[in-house]
Design an enzyme around this catalytic site. Sequence first.
Site, PDB file in Angstrom:
ATOM      1  CG  LEU A  85      89.214  -0.380  27.165  1.00 26.24           C
ATOM      2  CD1 LEU A  85      90.031  -0.778  28.072  1.00 26.24           C
ATOM      3  CD2 LEU A  85      89.994  -0.184  25.621  1.00 26.24           C
TER       4      LEU A  85
ATOM      5  CE1 TYR B 250      79.553   4.423  28.573  1.00 21.41           C
ATOM      6  CE2 TYR B 250      79.485   6.561  29.651  1.00 21.41           C
ATOM      7  CZ  TYR B 250      80.436   5.325  28.956  1.00 21.41           C
ATOM      8  OH  TYR B 250      81.452   5.554  28.462  1.00 21.41           O
TER       9      TYR B 250
ATOM     10  N   GLY C 125      86.665 -11.617  38.283  1.00 23.56           N
ATOM     11  CA  GLY C 125      86.893 -12.700  38.849  1.00 23.56           C
ATOM     12  C   GLY C 125      88.005 -13.325  38.189  1.00 23.56           C
TER      13      GLY C 125
ATOM     14  CE  LYS D  31      88.860 -14.218  44.804  1.00 25.47           C
ATOM     15  NZ  LYS D  31      87.354 -14.488  45.476  1.00 25.47           N
TER      16      LYS D  31
ATOM     17  CG  ASN E 185      81.599 -12.665  34.010  1.00 23.69           C
ATOM     18  OD1 ASN E 185      81.339 -13.484  34.870  1.00 23.69           O
ATOM     19  ND2 ASN E 185      80.705 -12.461  32.911  1.00 23.69           N
TER      20      ASN E 185
ATOM     21  CB  VAL F 123      89.457   3.291  23.459  1.00 23.95           C
ATOM     22  CG1 VAL F 123      90.803   3.500  24.397  1.00 23.95           C
ATOM     23  CG2 VAL F 123      88.732   4.882  23.232  1.00 23.95           C
TER      24      VAL F 123
ATOM     25  CG  ASP G 182      78.138 -10.233  25.263  1.00 23.64           C
ATOM     26  OD1 ASP G 182      78.377  -9.851  26.383  1.00 23.64           O
ATOM     27  OD2 ASP G 182      77.389  -9.797  24.494  1.00 23.64           O
ATOM     28  CB  VAL G 183      82.579  -9.002  28.787  1.00 29.25           C
ATOM     29  CG1 VAL G 183      83.891  -8.953  28.151  1.00 29.25           C
ATOM     30  CG2 VAL G 183      81.758  -7.910  28.735  1.00 29.25           C
TER      31      VAL G 183
HETATM   32  P1  NAD Z   1      83.469   1.801  21.156  1.00 29.71           P
HETATM   33  O1  NAD Z   1      81.978   1.745  21.137  1.00 29.71           O
HETATM   34  O2  NAD Z   1      84.413   2.119  20.014  1.00 29.71           O
HETATM   35  O3  NAD Z   1      84.303   0.422  21.919  1.00 29.71           O
HETATM   36  C1  NAD Z   1      83.593  -0.446  22.792  1.00 29.71           C
HETATM   37  C2  NAD Z   1      83.932  -1.798  22.327  1.00 29.71           C
HETATM   38  O4  NAD Z   1      83.332  -2.868  23.108  1.00 29.71           O
HETATM   39  C3  NAD Z   1      83.424  -2.170  20.688  1.00 29.71           C
HETATM   40  O5  NAD Z   1      84.080  -2.972  20.097  1.00 29.71           O
HETATM   41  C4  NAD Z   1      82.083  -3.261  21.399  1.00 29.71           C
HETATM   42  O6  NAD Z   1      81.953  -3.870  20.185  1.00 29.71           O
HETATM   43  C5  NAD Z   1      82.872  -3.734  22.577  1.00 29.71           C
HETATM   44  N1  NAD Z   1      81.712  -4.413  23.437  1.00 29.71           N
HETATM   45  C6  NAD Z   1      80.527  -3.385  23.831  1.00 29.71           C
HETATM   46  N2  NAD Z   1      79.758  -4.476  24.509  1.00 29.71           N
HETATM   47  C7  NAD Z   1      80.629  -5.645  24.835  1.00 29.71           C
HETATM   48  C8  NAD Z   1      80.252  -6.899  25.445  1.00 29.71           C
HETATM   49  N3  NAD Z   1      79.247  -7.147  26.180  1.00 29.71           N
HETATM   50  N4  NAD Z   1      80.992  -7.957  25.327  1.00 29.71           N
HETATM   51  C9  NAD Z   1      82.266  -7.784  24.659  1.00 29.71           C
HETATM   52  N5  NAD Z   1      82.416  -6.707  24.013  1.00 29.71           N
HETATM   53  C10 NAD Z   1      81.722  -5.615  23.895  1.00 29.71           C
HETATM   54  O7  NAD Z   1      83.889   2.796  22.468  1.00 29.71           O
HETATM   55  P2  NAD Z   1      85.195   3.265  22.953  1.00 29.71           P
HETATM   56  O8  NAD Z   1      85.021   4.969  22.637  1.00 29.71           O
HETATM   57  O9  NAD Z   1      86.297   2.519  22.327  1.00 29.71           O
HETATM   58  O10 NAD Z   1      85.134   3.361  24.453  1.00 29.71           O
HETATM   59  C11 NAD Z   1      86.110   2.185  25.151  1.00 29.71           C
HETATM   60  C12 NAD Z   1      85.774   2.259  26.307  1.00 29.71           C
HETATM   61  O11 NAD Z   1      86.388   3.574  26.857  1.00 29.71           O
HETATM   62  C13 NAD Z   1      84.345   2.089  27.130  1.00 29.71           C
HETATM   63  O12 NAD Z   1      84.452   1.174  28.211  1.00 29.71           O
HETATM   64  C14 NAD Z   1      84.074   3.468  27.285  1.00 29.71           C
HETATM   65  O13 NAD Z   1      83.037   3.607  28.389  1.00 29.71           O
HETATM   66  C15 NAD Z   1      85.256   4.095  27.675  1.00 29.71           C
HETATM   67  N6  NAD Z   1      85.285   5.625  27.708  1.00 29.71           N
HETATM   68  C16 NAD Z   1      85.366   6.117  26.347  1.00 29.71           C
HETATM   69  C17 NAD Z   1      85.479   7.443  26.089  1.00 29.71           C
HETATM   70  C18 NAD Z   1      85.399   8.124  24.797  1.00 29.71           C
HETATM   71  O14 NAD Z   1      85.336   9.398  24.759  1.00 29.71           O
HETATM   72  N7  NAD Z   1      85.709   7.185  23.658  1.00 29.71           N
HETATM   73  C19 NAD Z   1      85.002   8.333  27.298  1.00 29.71           C
HETATM   74  C20 NAD Z   1      85.081   7.660  28.577  1.00 29.71           C
HETATM   75  C21 NAD Z   1      85.172   6.370  28.522  1.00 29.71           C
END
Ligand code: NAD
Length: 350
Positions: free
Chosen positions: A98, A170, A127, A130, A124, A39, A83-84
């Site tokens: 995201l 999750y 914060g 904010k 984080n 995304v 890393d967030v």
């Molecule tokens: P994805 O796994 O392709 O992308 C997630 C990204 O976050 C990746 O690039 C990963 O490396 C990064 N990431 C993970 N943990 C991290 C951390 N601790 N620090 C920094 N980066 C980190 O998933 P996606 O499908 O692109 O989803 C993106 C967001 O959208 C997520 O928050 C997910 O919960 C939400 N979401 C997606 C869907 C879907 O159908 N794709 C549905 C509901 C919600």
Amino acid sequence: YHADTHSISYTTLSRFPPVILLPPTQRKRILVTGGAGFVGSHLVDRLMLLGHEVTVIDNFFTGSKTTVSHWVGHPNFELVRHDVVEPFMIECDQIYHLACPASPPHYQFNAVKTIKTSFMGTLNMLGLAKRTKARFLISSTSEVYGDPEVHPQPEDYWGHVNPIGPRACYDEGKRVAETLAYGFHRQDGVDIRVARIFNTYGPRMNPFDGRVVSNFIVQALRGEDMTVYGDGTQTRSFQYIHDLIDGLIALMNSDETRPVNIGNGDEFTIGQFAELVRDIVEKVQKEDGDLPKRKVQIAYKPMPTDDPQKRRPDTTRAKEVLDWEPKWTVRMGLEEMVRYYKAKIVEGSM
Ligand code: NAD
Ligand code: UDP
């Protein structure tokens, strides 16, 4: 401070997709966490094309540098490995938060890390919002509704989540992330936006991330059995990535601080969906003159624990407050994605 795009030579800029040259007063400094994921990378493309300055932070757990590599070197773009779970310092106007693995096999791989990412990562980034007074959008999920007793799911449904099951890291992670966002909003006046995203698919989705759309297309293209979990009567509603990106940007730039569902209301049983994917793959193969060796079969596998039985968004709020509704039919979106994976298989990168 804004990077001065006008002082970069034409030769340098011509390497990149053409972006709008916004005057500095309109150009926003936007942080996208998880911007190298599926995304995130589509969101980055759109924000860059609109002429904003975009910084991506990502730990590359499920994302990849290649999803945004076409922007590396552009004066409006920055990619940072971070890393967030750790704080991050930057000045920005908007934050799209995201970062979080999204497919069940990935988020269950290290459940504790997933919870830390949702809780500490969101803490984080809130914060940061904010301190900088940046507007903060969190990508929440339909999983906050769990295995719903209300159908379709409106935003005021509180959900039905097993707090100790394998999906809880999750689902509960996202629920607490929303709670944190509203805590910062009420206590500290942080300007928040909450998107509850329903199942989304499209190009750049990791073909091996175990989600149903990628699994079915890859299996059908390779002539392998399509794995339906359980008896295939559980339902999902699938939206194409471009519709989601429209919705996220519309929400960020609206005044709506309540949660907003973003999803496509076209609901399929997983059994029907397998047949639809098989038909579309066959159609694309026929058009390309690739005759499959045999008709792809459906193989039934055990149902994962706590798998929601039904899911369909009620998108009345998105229509009312954002004037947003999905434009892509599932058939159109699947055809695009089949062609994308097929090209990857042909070029040998998958
Ligand atoms: P994805 O796994 O392709 O992308 C997630 C990204 O976050 C990746 O690039 C990963 O490396 C990064 N990431 C993970 N943990 C991290 C951390 N601790 N620090 C920094 N980066 C980190 O998933 P996606 O499908 O692109 O989803 C993106 C967001 O959208 C997520 O928050 C997910 O919960 C939400 N979401 C997606 C869907 C879907 O159908 N794709 C549905 C509901 C919600
Ligand atoms: N599913 C399936 N076969 C697969 C992968 C998933 O039948 O190869 C099912 C899964 O059990 C669920 C639905 O498809 O009912 C959607 O699964 P996905 O992992 O894509 O997303 P989520 O369960 O998070 O909605």
